[in-house]
Design an enzyme around this catalytic site. Structure first.
Site, PDB file in Angstrom:
ATOM      1  N   ASP A   1       0.855  -1.193   0.000  1.00  0.00           N
ATOM      2  CA  ASP A   1       0.000   0.000   0.000  1.00  0.00           C
ATOM      3  C   ASP A   1       0.885   1.234   0.000  1.00  0.00           C
ATOM      4  O   ASP A   1       1.804   1.368   0.822  1.00  0.00           O
ATOM      5  CB  ASP A   1      -0.899  -0.010   1.239  1.00  0.00           C
ATOM      6  CG  ASP A   1      -1.990   1.039   1.150  1.00  0.00           C
ATOM      7  OD1 ASP A   1      -1.686   2.225   1.414  1.00  0.00           O
ATOM      8  OD2 ASP A   1      -3.134   0.687   0.811  1.00  0.00           O
ATOM      9  N   ILE A   2       0.651   2.139  -0.973  1.00  0.00           N
ATOM     10  CA  ILE A   2       1.441   3.382  -1.057  1.00  0.00           C
ATOM     11  C   ILE A   2       1.042   4.292   0.096  1.00  0.00           C
ATOM     12  O   ILE A   2      -0.145   4.591   0.304  1.00  0.00           O
ATOM     13  CB  ILE A   2       1.218   4.091  -2.402  1.00  0.00           C
ATOM     14  CG1 ILE A   2       1.606   3.161  -3.560  1.00  0.00           C
ATOM     15  CG2 ILE A   2       2.028   5.380  -2.472  1.00  0.00           C
ATOM     16  CD1 ILE A   2       1.339   3.750  -4.932  1.00  0.00           C
TER      17      ILE A   2
ATOM     18  N   ASP B   1      -1.410   9.197 -11.235  1.00  0.00           N
ATOM     19  CA  ASP B   1      -1.322   8.038 -12.122  1.00  0.00           C
ATOM     20  C   ASP B   1       0.127   7.717 -12.477  1.00  0.00           C
ATOM     21  O   ASP B   1       0.523   6.544 -12.549  1.00  0.00           O
ATOM     22  CB  ASP B   1      -2.110   8.298 -13.411  1.00  0.00           C
ATOM     23  CG  ASP B   1      -3.617   8.273 -13.187  1.00  0.00           C
ATOM     24  OD1 ASP B   1      -4.034   7.816 -12.102  1.00  0.00           O
ATOM     25  OD2 ASP B   1      -4.364   8.707 -14.086  1.00  0.00           O
TER      26      ASP B   1
ATOM     27  N   GLU C   1      -4.414   2.602  -4.652  1.00  0.00           N
ATOM     28  CA  GLU C   1      -2.975   2.580  -4.413  1.00  0.00           C
ATOM     29  C   GLU C   1      -2.514   1.256  -3.812  1.00  0.00           C
ATOM     30  O   GLU C   1      -1.414   1.161  -3.260  1.00  0.00           O
ATOM     31  CB  GLU C   1      -2.574   3.732  -3.482  1.00  0.00           C
ATOM     32  CG  GLU C   1      -3.028   3.600  -2.040  1.00  0.00           C
ATOM     33  CD  GLU C   1      -4.431   4.135  -1.810  1.00  0.00           C
ATOM     34  OE1 GLU C   1      -4.733   4.470  -0.659  1.00  0.00           O
ATOM     35  OE2 GLU C   1      -5.219   4.237  -2.779  1.00  0.00           O
TER      36      GLU C   1
ATOM     37  N   ASN D   1      -2.072  12.686  -4.279  1.00  0.00           N
ATOM     38  CA  ASN D   1      -3.034  13.017  -5.334  1.00  0.00           C
ATOM     39  C   ASN D   1      -3.575  14.424  -5.168  1.00  0.00           C
ATOM     40  O   ASN D   1      -3.712  15.182  -6.134  1.00  0.00           O
ATOM     41  CB  ASN D   1      -4.186  12.008  -5.300  1.00  0.00           C
ATOM     42  CG  ASN D   1      -4.258  11.163  -6.556  1.00  0.00           C
ATOM     43  OD1 ASN D   1      -3.572  11.424  -7.530  1.00  0.00           O
ATOM     44  ND2 ASN D   1      -5.077  10.138  -6.536  1.00  0.00           N
TER      45      ASN D   1
END
Length: 390
Positions: free
Chosen positions: A255-256, A272, A299, A263
């Protein structure tokens, strides 16, 4: 204009097929040499010896030329000749052959007795019969058979044979009817050739359509198992791959960290780009022939490592975390700021069966713990470490 070109191409193709049929039957010209020798033997007499030898020389020359032309045609020689060139050549050779047989046969009939005349008529009719394949190209067929029938008719008129007039009329009518019959047969054969061409075109068209459909199906298959943004496998492909893995393995949820903030700060386009960059880093950290990287959505990513134990899975997870953290902030696939990931790992030992849902649940719990403990780290599920080692 396009239609006219297509018609010309079809005519040339049909003409080429006609030449194939005619020239492939040219070896039958050898029989004309045999027939000529028989006629010379039957008619031999000192008074007509010179004429017989000259006539036989013409028959042999034409026959050998036909045989040679077959060999040249099979090898595509002369290189500058097309179907129309060969059609003209074949027509000339048929005329020369018809004149040789017709004039010679008519001359022999003019002084033949009944037995000699029977041999001449038999050989002439045999020559016409052997030439039937030439009906595919009607001009050549007529140029061969008409000189034979009508020269025989003239020879019969000047002969001393009984019933010479009925014989002459019969040969003349045979020539006329041969034109009609040849026209009918030629039309039918031409129609068959056109149908053959259409069938080939239809088969080729169906083959091309089939190939296009197969390509489209392959593309749809790929799309149905691929994430459109990152090019990684999607959840469907992940489930299929994970179920097929046997024995020990590891499941990772990646998971980012703080991706929503990324974003909001840099916009969805940059978001993206960040996802694509992370996906490349993950893909570059696994064995493509053994492992699978998938995007679960947003993400979140998943990685399945086959045939690894807990310690190797931990080392691989740490390498993945470091590779993402080292993503460049310049270049075409750069990130705008330092990006980190939290990784949850669940393992399955070879002697401890575990379902896919169990692996996913444990990896989810582990990644949640990694985020709650400060992010940018690797966490395992809560089982004792001794059970993880295989």
């Amino acid at each position: 204009m396009t239609g006219e070109l297509a018609d010309d191409e079809e005519r040339d193709l049909i003409l080429s097929m006609r030449m194939d049929a005619m020239l492939n039957s040219s070896p039958a010209s050898f029989l004309s040499i045999v027939g000529g020798l028989v006629a010379v033997y039957v008619y031999w007499a000192p008074s007509v010896a010179f004429g017989l030898i000259a006539w036989l020389a013409c028959i042999v020359a034409v026959a050998l030329t036909n045989l040679l032309s077959t060999l040249l045609y099979a090898r595509g020689l002369p290189s500058g000749w097309n179907a129309r060139s060969w059609a003209r050549f074949v027509s000339v050779m048929h005329l020369l052959s018809g004149l040789a047989w017709g004039v010679g046969g008519g001359w022999m009939l003019s002084f033949a007795n009944e037995h000699q005349a029977l041999v001449t008529v038999s050989i002439g009719l045999a020559a016409v019969t052997v030439s039937i394949p030439s009906v595919v190209h009607l001009p050549a067929y007529n140029l061969f058979q008409l000189p034979i029938f009508w020269s025989y008719a003239v020879g019969a008129l000047f002969s001393s044979l009984q019933y010479s007039w009925p014989i002459a009329i019969g040969f003349f009518l045979l020539g006329a009817f041969a034109i009609v019959i040849g026209r009918v047969l030629g039309y039918q054969l031409s129609t068959a050739l056109r149908l053959s061409i259409e069938n080939k075109r239809l088969a080729q068209h169906l083959e091309e359509r089939s190939a296009a459909l197969e390509a489209a199906n392959r593309e749809l298959e790929i799309e149905s198992h691929t994430d459109p943004l990152t090019g990684l496998a999607n959840r469907r492909r992940l489930m299929s791959f994970a179920r097929a893995v046997r024995g020990r393995c590891a499941m990772m949820i990646v998971d980012i960290d703080h991706f929503k903030s990324y974003n909001d700060t840099y916009g969805h386009v940059e978001g993206d780009t960040c996802l694509v960059s992370v996906a490349k880093a993950l893909l570059g950290s696994v064995r493509p022939e053994h492992d699978l990287v998938a995007r679960l959505g947003g993400e979140e990513f998943a990685i399945v490592l086959s045939d690894v134990g807990a310690e190797e899975a931990r080392a691989r997870a740490e390498a993945i975390r470091a590779n993402v953290q080292a993503l460049p902030m310049s270049g075409p696939h750069r990130v705008r700021c330092r990006v980190t990931v939290s990784i949850g790992v669940s393992t399955r030992a070879a002697d401890r069966p575990k379902s896919l849902s169990d692996l996913m649940e444990e990896a989810d719990a582990a990644v949640y713990r990694a985020k709650s403990e400060g992010r940018n780290r690797v966490c395992f599920d809560n089982r004792p470490r001794a059970q993880d080692v295989a």
